[in-house]
Design a protein around this motif. Structure first.
Motif, mmCIF file in Angstrom:
data_model
loop_
_atom_site.group_PDB
_atom_site.id
_atom_site.type_symbol
_atom_site.label_atom_id
_atom_site.label_comp_id
_atom_site.label_asym_id
_atom_site.label_seq_id
_atom_site.Cartn_x
_atom_site.Cartn_y
_atom_site.Cartn_z
ATOM 1 N N PRO A 103 0.846 -1.196 0.000
ATOM 2 C CA PRO A 103 0.000 0.000 0.000
ATOM 3 C C PRO A 103 0.883 1.250 0.000
ATOM 4 O O PRO A 103 1.811 1.348 0.806
ATOM 5 C CB PRO A 103 -0.771 -0.105 1.317
ATOM 6 C CG PRO A 103 -0.545 -1.480 1.821
ATOM 7 C CD PRO A 103 0.735 -1.958 1.237
ATOM 8 N N LEU A 149 2.446 -8.862 7.028
ATOM 9 C CA LEU A 149 3.880 -8.579 6.924
ATOM 10 C C LEU A 149 4.571 -8.748 8.281
ATOM 11 O O LEU A 149 5.616 -9.384 8.394
ATOM 12 C CB LEU A 149 4.088 -7.150 6.412
ATOM 13 C CG LEU A 149 5.532 -6.774 6.122
ATOM 14 C CD1 LEU A 149 5.922 -7.273 4.741
ATOM 15 C CD2 LEU A 149 5.743 -5.276 6.212
ATOM 16 N N PHE A 183 16.941 -20.945 15.958
ATOM 17 C CA PHE A 183 17.856 -21.821 15.245
ATOM 18 C C PHE A 183 19.314 -21.514 15.584
ATOM 19 O O PHE A 183 20.152 -22.404 15.705
ATOM 20 C CB PHE A 183 17.610 -21.668 13.735
ATOM 21 C CG PHE A 183 18.489 -22.511 12.882
ATOM 22 C CD1 PHE A 183 18.332 -23.886 12.852
ATOM 23 C CD2 PHE A 183 19.498 -21.943 12.122
ATOM 24 C CE1 PHE A 183 19.150 -24.680 12.074
ATOM 25 C CE2 PHE A 183 20.325 -22.719 11.340
ATOM 26 C CZ PHE A 183 20.153 -24.091 11.317
ATOM 27 N N THR A 207 14.455 -6.425 9.262
ATOM 28 C CA THR A 207 14.468 -7.882 9.408
ATOM 29 C C THR A 207 15.756 -8.466 8.845
ATOM 30 O O THR A 207 16.420 -9.281 9.499
ATOM 31 C CB THR A 207 13.271 -8.503 8.666
ATOM 32 O OG1 THR A 207 12.094 -7.842 9.097
ATOM 33 C CG2 THR A 207 13.171 -9.978 8.949
ATOM 34 N N LEU A 240 18.822 -10.357 10.840
ATOM 35 C CA LEU A 240 19.297 -11.683 10.452
ATOM 36 C C LEU A 240 20.815 -11.689 10.341
ATOM 37 O O LEU A 240 21.493 -12.568 10.874
ATOM 38 C CB LEU A 240 18.690 -12.091 9.105
ATOM 39 C CG LEU A 240 17.273 -12.641 9.124
ATOM 40 C CD1 LEU A 240 16.841 -13.004 7.717
ATOM 41 C CD2 LEU A 240 17.203 -13.868 10.021
ATOM 42 N N PHE A 256 -2.529 -6.013 5.229
ATOM 43 C CA PHE A 256 -1.175 -6.136 4.675
ATOM 44 C C PHE A 256 -0.118 -6.007 5.763
ATOM 45 O O PHE A 256 0.789 -6.827 5.867
ATOM 46 C CB PHE A 256 -0.941 -5.061 3.607
ATOM 47 C CG PHE A 256 0.393 -5.160 2.937
ATOM 48 C CD1 PHE A 256 0.559 -5.960 1.814
ATOM 49 C CD2 PHE A 256 1.494 -4.474 3.451
ATOM 50 C CE1 PHE A 256 1.791 -6.069 1.210
ATOM 51 C CE2 PHE A 256 2.736 -4.589 2.851
ATOM 52 C CZ PHE A 256 2.882 -5.388 1.722
ATOM 53 N N THR A 257 -0.267 -4.984 6.608
ATOM 54 C CA THR A 257 0.756 -4.781 7.644
ATOM 55 C C THR A 257 0.757 -5.918 8.654
ATOM 56 O O THR A 257 1.808 -6.351 9.106
ATOM 57 C CB THR A 257 0.548 -3.448 8.382
ATOM 58 O OG1 THR A 257 -0.842 -3.283 8.632
ATOM 59 C CG2 THR A 257 1.045 -2.279 7.570
ATOM 60 N N ALA A 306 14.974 -17.667 13.086
ATOM 61 C CA ALA A 306 16.425 -17.508 13.018
ATOM 62 C C ALA A 306 17.025 -17.487 14.411
ATOM 63 O O ALA A 306 18.050 -18.104 14.683
ATOM 64 C CB ALA A 306 16.769 -16.219 12.285
ATOM 65 N N LEU A 348 9.982 -15.054 10.812
ATOM 66 C CA LEU A 348 11.309 -15.287 10.238
ATOM 67 C C LEU A 348 12.400 -15.021 11.278
ATOM 68 O O LEU A 348 13.315 -15.824 11.474
ATOM 69 C CB LEU A 348 11.493 -14.342 9.048
ATOM 70 C CG LEU A 348 12.523 -14.701 7.998
ATOM 71 C CD1 LEU A 348 12.088 -15.958 7.286
ATOM 72 C CD2 LEU A 348 12.675 -13.558 7.015
ATOM 73 N N LEU A 349 12.242 -13.899 11.978
ATOM 74 C CA LEU A 349 13.253 -13.526 12.967
ATOM 75 C C LEU A 349 13.283 -14.496 14.132
ATOM 76 O O LEU A 349 14.357 -14.897 14.587
ATOM 77 C CB LEU A 349 12.985 -12.113 13.480
ATOM 78 C CG LEU A 349 13.496 -10.988 12.600
ATOM 79 C CD1 LEU A 349 13.237 -9.654 13.256
ATOM 80 C CD2 LEU A 349 14.978 -11.157 12.320
ATOM 81 N N LEU A 397 7.522 -11.441 8.919
ATOM 82 C CA LEU A 397 8.871 -11.004 9.302
ATOM 83 C C LEU A 397 9.201 -11.432 10.727
ATOM 84 O O LEU A 397 10.302 -11.894 11.016
ATOM 85 C CB LEU A 397 8.990 -9.487 9.166
ATOM 86 C CG LEU A 397 8.867 -8.938 7.733
ATOM 87 C CD1 LEU A 397 9.031 -7.435 7.733
ATOM 88 C CD2 LEU A 397 9.869 -9.582 6.806
#
Lengths: 227, 254
Positions: free
Chosen positions: A88, B15, B29, A102, A106, B11-12, B26, B22-23, B19
């Motif tokens: 958007p 997202l 792991f 992010t 990482l 959307f936010t 990681a 994902l963090l 994210l």
């Protein structure tokens, strides 16, 4: 009838151009070559100066930094470009920031796990890649409006433009400030035992001086003038 | 292109979840590997105070540590502490010096790392004491190795978080750390005087004597912090030091 054939030809040409554009066509090579010199993010656009000053006392951390920035820029450009039609417009800056943050986290986590010495040395500066204007600048200016592969090349090119400058600065700073190259005492190796190291080079002032010299040489050659 | 508010919110949210996931993945792991890295780093610092580790791999350093370092934890009175209030065993390597630094000295735990001949815990060659303090911009810390006379400094290693490169950050340089070697922390009457860095660099040698080392030009505040750190911690460990030097046989029994 004649116009018809011309149009047809044009369409075919366009089609052919689309088909035949190689992964590294001339147009795409420009994405990588431009930021290396003519449109260098540090010396021409004068972005990312903060980290260029901070991490360049030695070659090793600088190389780590360069690789980190390349990684972050390539992948942030890729992800933003892939998402470019979904993001958007009103929250695009936040989305860009979230993606960059992010990726940087990482990098930081991986460094902490596999190269703790580097993690300690670079400490806060890896995190500060988030605020490196080059990264966000390319997302906003390029990745939002271009296809993924082009964006990857653009990110790679700009990151490389950033990298070679900081590596060049680090080369001189480490050589003159500590008499070393990648931690190896070069002057001792070639028989100069008492090379007078210059303490100025170790401080950020040294980075300013070398950066200034690089910009000077580059602008003399390219004839670039600030307006 | 104007999207509806609902689209933006969805959307936010998506997202953020992606994210964030994902963090965390990681982080989970990489955690074991990071822990190992930190452990290696600490042990490396401890060993560096007494020996040169140049060229040793990570595993070799850990092996060397296991073979040649034995640790105890003492309190401000120099008594060995083995269990915390809940009765759980205390391991010196697990004691967080930075966290302890925030407590009152009387409540802190003080680890001692004993460097001994490989495999023989009786023949202690050196006592390594961790120290912690503040430099100009942030925390500084280090490890001080004392000879068995508990007076002469065998070696030191310092580290810092944010000292100025080329100035205060020089405390991590071998050349600066070597200046501490052979200095005494007690005077002839047995009074604790610690070792301090002088202001300025290239001080003439006679000025230095047994309790002073050459300073670092342009890093006086870091050096002051360093001096305070050393004086404080030698003070905290004084009871233990006195116990050890007063009765070497008792030490062997410890």
């Amino acid at each position: 009838m004649s116009t018809d054939t011309i149009e047809k030809q044009q369409v075919e040409e366009v089609k052919e151009k689309k088909k035949s554009e190689t992964l590294l066509s001339k147009r795409r090579k420009k994405f990588i070559n431009d930021p290396l010199n003519d449109d260098n993010p540090i010396t021409v656009q004068v972005l990312g100066i903060c980290s260029a000053l901070a991490v360049t006392t030695q070659m090793k951390p600088t190389l780590t930094m360069a690789i980190s920035v390349i990684f972050v820029m390539v992948f942030s450009n890729l992800s933003i470009s892939l998402l470019r039609n979904l993001i958007p417009t009103r929250v695009r800056i936040i989305v860009q920031l979230a993606v960059i943050a992010t990726l940087v986290s990482l990098v930081s986590e991986v460094l902490k796990a596999y190269s703790y010495d580097m993690y300690k040395e670079l400490s806060v500066f890896v995190g500060l890649i988030i605020t490196n204007c080059i990264v966000m600048g390319r997302l906003e200016a390029f990745a939002l409006g271009n296809k993924p592969w082009d964006s990857v090349l653009d990110g790679f090119g700009n990151a490389l433009g950033y990298s070679w400058i900081i590596l060049a600065v680090a080369f001189f700073r480490e050589l003159l400030g500590a008499g070393k190259f990648f931690g190896v005492p070069v002057f001792e190796a070639i028989g100069i035992a008492n090379f007078p190291t210059n303490g100025l080079m170790v401080t950020p002032v040294g980075a300013f001086i070398i950066l200034g010299l690089i910009i000077w040489v580059q602008r003399t050659k390219t004839g670039y003038v600030e307006h | 292109m104007q999207q509806s508010n609902n689209y933006i919110i969805i959307f936010t949210v998506v997202l953020t979840i992606v994210l964030g996931g994902l963090l965390s993945a990681a982080s989970v792991f990489l955690k074991p590997k990071q822990k190992k890295s930190i452990e290696l780093d600490t042990k490396k610092q401890i060993l560096t105070a007494v020996v040169d580790l140049e060229g040793l791999s990570g595993n070799e350093i850990l092996e060397k540590y296991d073979a040649e370092i034995q640790s105890v934890v003492v309190n401000i009175d120099g008594d060995i502490v083995e269990e915390d209030e809940q009765g759980a065993p205390i391991v010196a390597e697990k004691v967080d010096i930075a966290k302890n630094y925030k407590k009152a000295p009387e409540e802190r735990l003080f680890p001692v790392f004993k460097f001994h001949e490989a495999g023989n815990t009786e023949s202690v060659k050196s006592y390594i004491l961790p120290v912690y303090g503040t430099g100009l911009w942030g925390p500084i810390w280090g490890y001080i190795a004392l000879e068995t006379d508990m007076n002469t400094i065998k070696g030191v290693v310092f580290a810092h978080e944010t000292e100025t490169p080329g100035l205060g950050a020089r405390i991590t340089e071998r050349e600066v750390q070597d200046r501490f070697q052979g200095k005494n922390i007690f005077d002839e009457e047995g009074k604790l005087v610690s070792v301090a860095m002088l202001k300025g660099e290239n001080n003439p040698n006679p000025l230095l004597g047994a309790h002073y080392v050459d300073g670092m030009s342009g890093a006086t505040i870091t050096a002051d912090g360093l001096n305070k750190m050393l004086k404080d911690y030698f003070g905290y460990y004084e009871a233990y030091i006195k116990k050890v030097s007063g009765d070497t046989e008792k030490v062997a029994a410890l």
